[in-house]
Scaffold this motif. Structure first.
Motif, PDB file in Angstrom:
ATOM      1  N   SER A  27     -10.702 -35.684  25.391  1.00 42.98           N
ATOM      2  CA  SER A  27     -11.154 -34.296  25.282  1.00 42.98           C
ATOM      3  C   SER A  27     -12.613 -34.260  24.858  1.00 42.98           C
ATOM      4  O   SER A  27     -13.153 -35.250  24.342  1.00 42.98           O
ATOM      5  N   ARG A  34      -8.616 -26.275  30.350  1.00 44.87           N
ATOM      6  CA  ARG A  34      -8.077 -27.632  30.192  1.00 44.87           C
ATOM      7  C   ARG A  34      -8.246 -28.424  31.489  1.00 44.87           C
ATOM      8  O   ARG A  34      -8.592 -29.625  31.453  1.00 44.87           O
ATOM      9  N   ARG A  51     -15.511 -27.912  25.832  1.00 45.84           N
ATOM     10  CA  ARG A  51     -14.455 -26.903  25.831  1.00 45.84           C
ATOM     11  C   ARG A  51     -14.949 -25.601  25.188  1.00 45.84           C
ATOM     12  O   ARG A  51     -14.684 -24.507  25.707  1.00 45.84           O
ATOM     13  N   GLU A  54     -11.775 -29.419  31.690  1.00 43.69           N
ATOM     14  CA  GLU A  54     -12.079 -30.451  30.694  1.00 43.69           C
ATOM     15  C   GLU A  54     -11.582 -31.819  31.161  1.00 43.69           C
ATOM     16  O   GLU A  54     -12.254 -32.842  30.963  1.00 43.69           O
TER      17      GLU A  54
END
Length: 316
Positions: A120, A165, A125, A168
């Motif tokens: 991540s 998401r 984000r 990402e």
């Protein structure tokens, strides 16, 4: 090694999966695993059309009410829990039955998907979250359409959390979610019978509209208001259809009438996306519901097919 037998019942929202699954569980000595990504949440009862204890008619149900509304849940966790349940149910001499409409969740179980830890990037984000806040959810959705049109076609543009998401994942790995899905196993992990329920489109859409009206009569606004007053906001559960629309009303961004109409429209669109997913991703035997043939005769027809496919006998 002999594969475990598994019955899967899929189809769009409001087509009748719940009622049929209970009937088939009685006939084939089965237990039901919910394949719905939102019925896992406690307190999301009316809006997810969660089965009641009376409707269960004594059939054990699994993966319902296992998470609090503020907690996250994903396909990898579902796959792990459902696979363990299938082994347990089959090990006790019963037939595992997955019933639901969340395509990726069910597909991940059927093919034994592997979900490696995905890195991540919190800074990236946050930048996307800020973009969505300033420019609206359409802004990040357009980014996803450019990078991964297949995922964009599957994820509703209002579901900012899932869109971000997906972006990402691509940012961190260089591979889209769709490409990662293509790398997954293609052989069924189970001796499975996959039953799909469909219905005349106008009839299905009318059932969806009627179901929304019934949900409002049953107190959906009160259910959503309780979550709203608990200050549940940036979490997965509130992205569910029926909750995000009424949040817009409670935020003063929509009239009550418009929120209910949006709920109906989003539900109809979701049903269309579900059918597209199942037709493209799974080897399904489809049965038409809502025909002049009675429900009892339809159950007989489906039961005969399952008995032949899985080589098991039905109880009468």
């Amino acid at each position: 090694m002999e594969k475990e037998k598994l019955l899967v019942i899929i189809g769009p929202t409001a087509v009748g999966k719940t009622r049929l699954s209970v009937e088939l569980a009685h006939r084939f000595n089965g237990e039901i695993i919910s394949g719905d990504s939102m019925q896992i949440y406690k307190g999301l009862d009316i809006g997810t059309a969660k089965i009641t204890s009376e409707e269960m008619m004594g059939i054990p149900h699994h993966l319902i009410d296992i998470k609090n509304p503020g907690e996250s849940f994903n396909a990898a966790e579902f796959q792990s829990l459902a696979s363990s349940l299938i082994a347990d149910i089959a090990g006790r001499g019963k037939l595992p039955i997955i019933a639901g409409g969340t395509g990726l969740y069910i597909q991940s179980v059927l093919y034994g998907y592997q979900f490696p830890e995905t890195p991540s990037d919190e800074k990236y984000r946050c930048s996307l979250e800020q973009k969505a806040e300033k420019e609206g959810p359409e802004a990040v959705y357009e980014l996803l359409k450019e990078i991964d049109p297949a995922s964009a076609g599957r994820i509703p543009y209002q579901n900012t959390r899932r869109i971000i998401r997906a972006l990402e994942i691509y940012h961190c790995t260089g591979k889209t979610m769709s490409e990662q899905m293509e790398d997954q196993p293609r052989e069924l992990k189970y001796d499975a019978s996959i039953i799909g329920l469909d219905m005349d489109r106008d009839m299905l859409y009318q059932r969806i509209n009627d179901r929304v009206d019934m949900m409002m009569d049953l107190g959906l606004l009160d259910e959503v208001s309780a979550l709203y007053q608990a200050d549940l906001r940036d979490c997965q559960s509130i992205q569910a259809i029926g909750y995000k629309e009424l949040y817009a009303y409670l935020d003063g961004k929509s009239s009550f009438e418009d929120a209910v109409e949006s709920l109906k429209q989003n539900s109809r669109r979701y049903a269309k996306r579900q059918l597209t997913w199942f037709r493209n991703k799974l080897d399904v035997t489809w049965f038409e519901m809502g025909t002049p043939v009675s429900f009892e005769k339809k159950v007989e027809e489906i039961s005969a097919f399952i008995a032949g496919k899985l080589k098991i006998k039905a109880n009468r």
